[in-house]
Design an enzyme around this catalytic site. Structure first.
Site, PDB file in Angstrom:
ATOM      1  N   ASP A   1     -33.930   9.145  -6.089  1.00 20.92           N
ATOM      2  CA  ASP A   1     -34.803   9.528  -7.205  1.00 20.92           C
ATOM      3  C   ASP A   1     -34.096   9.291  -8.532  1.00 20.92           C
ATOM      4  OD1 ASP A   1     -36.869  10.326  -5.523  1.00 20.92           O
ATOM      5  OD2 ASP A   1     -36.046  12.334  -5.299  1.00 20.92           O
TER       6      ASP A   1
ATOM      7  N   ASP B   1     -28.161   6.328  -4.812  1.00 21.35           N
ATOM      8  CA  ASP B   1     -28.994   7.503  -5.004  1.00 21.35           C
ATOM      9  C   ASP B   1     -30.449   7.030  -4.911  1.00 21.35           C
ATOM     10  OD1 ASP B   1     -29.793  10.167  -5.955  1.00 21.35           O
ATOM     11  OD2 ASP B   1     -30.251   9.133  -7.835  1.00 21.35           O
TER      12      ASP B   1
END
Length: 220
Positions: free
Chosen positions: A19, A17
């Site tokens: 952010d 991932d």
């Protein structure tokens, strides 16, 4: 308790991932949504709460059902693009060294954001961009659907059981688990429900991630 997939052979892949996992931009996201909410006269805390668990168009449908969703999206995109150019944020400790140590073609990014923003933030923080980036525009279903992670695995030529997902958010964790992948949580004080391993910071996880990627470490 979900048992952890066991990779077969020497092939290992890591899917990150962005952010909250590699880039510390959570305050930026909060500010963007608060600014957007103020523009429409909405409760910023409620808007941000909804935005954390839904995609933008779903957020608009819940918090501003009487507004043109395309106008709402254009306003949000303008704020987010401005934040990429001028916002204050950085990579989490150890991110640059970790990504630089991974072999090309063995890792990718899976984000609910858009690729041009990822590239902008990575350029400002000195992070390398991999060959595979699955963003919001690449799939019709976002996290917590498994589709984004399965798409990334397919692009890498990997089977789900050969992949390790690195996440910080519940929706991303559910997406990785639903895809049949091992999932490790980082950058949270307590484990997100369902993760196979938990690390308080990305830097604490770096050695174990590299060990997994090189085949010398177990996902357990």
């Amino acid at each position: 308790m979900i048992s952890e997939p066991r990779p077969s052979g020497a092939k290992r892949y890591v899917l990150f991932d962005v952010d909250g996992t590699l880039i510390d931009a959570l305050d930026n996201q909060r500010l963007v949504w608060r600014t957007w909410a103020a523009r429409y006269g909405l409760d910023p805390d409620e808007v941000h709460r909804v935005a954390l668990r839904t995609r933008p168009m779903e957020t608009f449908a819940q918090v501003a059902p009487d507004r043109d969703p395309h106008e709402c999206l254009a306003a949000l995109h303008a704020l987010e693009d401005e934040d990429v150019r001028t916002g204050v944020y950085g990579a989490f400790d150890g991110a640059a060294e970790l990504l630089g140590a991974l072999r090309p073609g063995t890792w990718g990014l899976v984000t609910s954001n858009y690729e041009h923003r990822v590239r902008g933030r990575f350029a400002r923080t000195g992070l390398p961009v991999p060959e595979v980036v699955v963003d919001a525009a690449a799939v019709t279903e976002g996290k917590p659907s498994p589709v984004p992670y399965l798409r990334a695995a397919a692009l890498l030529g990997a089977r789900p059981e050969e992949c390790l997902v690195i996440e910080d958010a519940p929706s991303g964790v559910r997406a990785g688990l639903s895809a049949g992948m091992a999932v490790w949580g980082v950058n949270t004080a307590t484990p997100v429900d369902g993760v196979h391993r938990h690390f308080a910071t990305l830097s604490e996880a770096a050695d174990a991630i590299l060990a997994f990627a090189t085949g010398s470490g177990s996902p357990a």
